[in-house]
Design a protein around this motif. Structure first.
Motif, PDB file in Angstrom:
ATOM      1  N   UNK A  88      49.859  46.453  38.701  1.00 19.98           N
ATOM      2  CA  UNK A  88      49.343  46.604  37.070  1.00 19.98           C
ATOM      3  C   UNK A  88      47.271  46.000  37.812  1.00 19.98           C
ATOM      4  N   UNK A  89      47.278  45.606  38.918  1.00 20.97           N
ATOM      5  CA  UNK A  89      45.849  45.137  39.420  1.00 20.97           C
ATOM      6  C   UNK A  89      44.900  46.874  39.327  1.00 20.97           C
ATOM      7  N   UNK A  90      45.843  47.960  40.288  1.00 20.84           N
ATOM      8  CA  UNK A  90      45.239  49.008  40.332  1.00 20.84           C
ATOM      9  C   UNK A  90      44.722  49.895  38.761  1.00 20.84           C
ATOM     10  N   UNK A  91      46.059  49.310  38.170  1.00 17.38           N
ATOM     11  CA  UNK A  91      45.820  50.110  36.796  1.00 17.38           C
ATOM     12  C   UNK A  91      44.676  49.492  35.775  1.00 17.38           C
ATOM     13  N   UNK A  92      44.102  48.572  36.025  1.00 15.32           N
ATOM     14  CA  UNK A  92      43.694  47.493  35.583  1.00 15.32           C
ATOM     15  C   UNK A  92      42.319  48.095  35.726  1.00 15.32           C
ATOM     16  N   UNK A  93      41.388  48.615  37.441  1.00 17.11           N
ATOM     17  CA  UNK A  93      40.744  49.684  37.826  1.00 17.11           C
ATOM     18  C   UNK A  93      40.575  50.366  36.610  1.00 17.11           C
ATOM     19  N   UNK A  94      41.055  50.842  36.073  1.00 14.67           N
ATOM     20  CA  UNK A  94      40.643  52.602  34.987  1.00 14.67           C
ATOM     21  C   UNK A  94      40.706  52.184  34.061  1.00 14.67           C
ATOM     22  N   UNK A  95      42.041  51.068  33.056  1.00 13.57           N
ATOM     23  CA  UNK A  95      42.026  51.053  31.928  1.00 13.57           C
ATOM     24  C   UNK A  95      42.601  49.487  31.407  1.00 13.57           C
ATOM     25  N   UNK A  96      41.850  49.440  30.068  1.00 15.19           N
ATOM     26  CA  UNK A  96      42.960  48.001  29.622  1.00 15.19           C
ATOM     27  C   UNK A  96      44.352  47.892  30.523  1.00 15.19           C
ATOM     28  N   UNK A  97      45.025  46.850  31.353  1.00 17.96           N
ATOM     29  CA  UNK A  97      46.148  46.352  30.977  1.00 17.96           C
ATOM     30  C   UNK A  97      46.611  44.862  29.820  1.00 17.96           C
ATOM     31  N   UNK A  98      47.341  45.843  28.908  1.00 22.56           N
ATOM     32  CA  UNK A  98      47.676  44.647  28.105  1.00 22.56           C
ATOM     33  C   UNK A  98      48.851  44.512  27.749  1.00 22.56           C
ATOM     34  N   UNK A  99      50.283  43.714  27.477  1.00 23.06           N
ATOM     35  CA  UNK A  99      49.458  42.432  28.269  1.00 23.06           C
ATOM     36  C   UNK A  99      48.681  42.079  29.704  1.00 23.06           C
ATOM     37  N   UNK A 100      48.074  41.515  29.736  1.00 20.94           N
ATOM     38  CA  UNK A 100      47.394  41.745  30.765  1.00 20.94           C
ATOM     39  C   UNK A 100      48.242  40.701  32.319  1.00 20.94           C
ATOM     40  N   UNK A 101      47.926  41.463  33.430  1.00 21.79           N
ATOM     41  CA  UNK A 101      48.525  41.303  35.150  1.00 21.79           C
ATOM     42  C   UNK A 101      48.711  40.023  35.039  1.00 21.79           C
ATOM     43  N   UNK A 102      48.127  38.707  34.552  1.00 24.83           N
ATOM     44  CA  UNK A 102      48.278  37.606  34.697  1.00 24.83           C
ATOM     45  C   UNK A 102      49.345  37.508  34.522  1.00 24.83           C
ATOM     46  N   UNK A 103      50.274  37.741  32.837  1.00 30.34           N
ATOM     47  CA  UNK A 103      51.031  37.309  32.371  1.00 30.34           C
ATOM     48  C   UNK A 103      52.515  37.534  33.266  1.00 30.34           C
ATOM     49  N   UNK A 104      52.409  38.583  34.154  1.00 34.19           N
ATOM     50  CA  UNK A 104      53.191  39.347  34.757  1.00 34.19           C
ATOM     51  C   UNK A 104      53.663  38.592  35.754  1.00 34.19           C
ATOM     52  N   UNK A 105      53.170  38.326  36.218  1.00 29.03           N
ATOM     53  CA  UNK A 105      52.391  37.364  37.525  1.00 29.03           C
ATOM     54  C   UNK A 105      53.411  36.327  36.822  1.00 29.03           C
ATOM     55  N   UNK A 106      53.723  35.148  36.211  1.00 23.38           N
ATOM     56  CA  UNK A 106      53.854  34.245  35.367  1.00 23.38           C
ATOM     57  C   UNK A 106      55.791  34.633  34.719  1.00 23.38           C
ATOM     58  N   UNK A 107      55.897  35.865  34.349  1.00 25.74           N
ATOM     59  CA  UNK A 107      57.162  35.826  33.836  1.00 25.74           C
ATOM     60  C   UNK A 107      58.102  36.502  34.817  1.00 25.74           C
ATOM     61  N   UNK A 108      57.699  37.049  35.972  1.00 25.35           N
ATOM     62  CA  UNK A 108      58.372  37.755  36.507  1.00 25.35           C
ATOM     63  C   UNK A 108      59.179  36.687  38.060  1.00 25.35           C
TER      64      UNK A 108
END
Ligand code: AMP
Length: 383
Positions: A88-108
């Motif tokens: 998610x972080x690598x993708x976010x360097x080039x395009x917005x990631x929605x929902x954001x990576x912080x949500x993945x971190x919590x819910x996984x």
């Protein structure tokens, strides 16, 4: 980096991490509205790839491939929550990631998710972390029997969970888990299972599809009906809890909150899914805007669509087990003219694998549930 303030309009390219049925239905909604779709997963000829314009095959930890995927799209979304945070972080360097990576971190991670919800004062099934036999013993003393031991990370559809019915089952359950971090939950003798699928836009707009009632078999969703047969007070409370979850997590996209309704009328959150959800599949046929179109609108920064339910509806999953004696009899199910068939294009039917679903609409939820069950039954006639 792209301009984050402007809406992403039809003609743009949406990147989907993951390639299953959720991505497929998302891609159908996106292509219908004139978007292009790229999908990324370690497989080919996938449910999403069959609909997408471009199917990239690479491992999720191949960050070079992830970066080049993200560089070619206008926004990145995902269709399963176990996307690695470095992906998610690598993708976010080039395009917005929605929902954001912080949500993945919590819910996984169940423990992080439950701790987060509890810290916000939201009702969750009583739980405790288990890192040793001492923790497990203390948890069982607190919750009693039965209790449910679950892996903290990467679990779904009942995978990685064991019910502990008696003291002698505790040690084997923990041994089977190996060295993984676990969560112990009290067993909830629920009246029913419910879900709220909801969406939040970039500007904080909120939309939901009401409360959906769910029946599971062997820990896998079997049947969903909407609207759920619950009191208006429980409905309002479930929606208010879902709204609080989306707001606390600052979700941009769709998120599903799964609940247990206890026999004494309390709602407890079982888990969150930060994406369209199986229980929301009926929105594809039965609502003005489906959960997939809504995800698209939200991640593109467009206004959310109406979630109005056109008619009471029911959805029945089609698992690979239905193929045991050969291909199901599709025309027999389609003789029910209020029933819609969705197949995910998966090549190999396996027991427990979600291959498709049926949706039925009728004047009442009871009739819709009965219709969809009859149609599913007709797929595999017993001689
Ligand atoms: P999960 O993978 O945690 O969503 O669990 C799948 C299904 O197992 C749920 O939808 C419930 O039917 C059942 N289940 C999970 N946790 C519990 C619990 N603590 N008490 C009772 N049933 C549970």
């Amino acid at each position: 980096m792209k301009d984050l303030t402007r809406p992403i309009l039809p003609g743009s390219v949406i990147g989907v991490l993951g390639s299953g049925q959720l991505g497929r239905m998302f891609a159908i909604a996106a292509r219908r509205m004139g978007y292009r779709v790229h999908t990324f997963s370690p497989e080919t000829d996938t449910p999403t790839g069959q609909i997408a314009d471009v199917e990239i095959r690479a491992q999720y930890d191949d960050l070079r491939a992830v970066r080049s995927f993200a560089a070619a799209v206008d926004v990145v979304t995902f269709e399963f929550e176990n996307v690695l945070s470095e992906t998610a972080q690598a993708a976010a360097e080039f395009a917005p990631v929605r929902p954001g990576g912080h949500i993945l971190h919590v819910t996984q991670h169940r423990l992080r998710e439950k701790t987060f919800l509890a810290s916000k004062g939201l009702p969750v099934t009583p739980f405790c972390p288990v890192r040793s036999d001492v923790d497990l013993e203390a948890g069982l003393a607190r919750f009693g029997y039965p209790a449910v031991l679950k892996t903290a990370g990467f679990g779904y559809d009942g995978k990685g969970q064991t019910r502990i019915n008696a003291p002698e089952e505790a040690a084997p359950a923990l041994a089977a888990a190996g060295s993984q971090e676990m969560v112990l939950e009290s067993f909830v003798d629920f009246a029913c299972e419910l879900s709220v699928v909801a969406a939040r836009g970039i500007d904080g707009d909120f939309a939901h599809w009401g409360v959906i009632e769910n029946v599971h078999r062997h820990h896998i969703l079997d049947l969903s009906i909407a609207p759920a047969r619950i009191s208006p007070a429980v409905r309002d409370e479930a929606i208010a809890i879902a709204r609080a979850v989306l707001e606390q997590l600052e979700v941009v996209g769709v998120l599903c909150v799964e609940f247990f309704l206890t026999r004494d009328g309390r709602l407890l959150i079982n888990e969150l899914a930060p994406r369209p959800h199986n229980s929301g599949h009926l929105t594809f046929d039965a609502c003005v805007t489906s959960q997939f179109e809504q995800q698209l609108r939200a991640v593109c920064g467009l206004p959310l669509g109406s979630t109005a339910l056109l008619r009471p509806a029911a959805m029945a999953n089609l698992l690979g087990d239905l193929w045991r004696d050969g291909s199901p009899d599709w025309s027999a199910a389609l003789r029910y003219d209020q029933v819609k068939l969705h197949l995910y294009g998966k090549l190999e039917p396996k027991a427990g694998r979600k291959m498709g679903h049926l949706t039925a609409m009728a004047p009442t939820v009871e009739e819709a549930a009965s219709l969809v069950r009859q149609a599913r039954q007709a797929l595999t006639p017993t001689p």
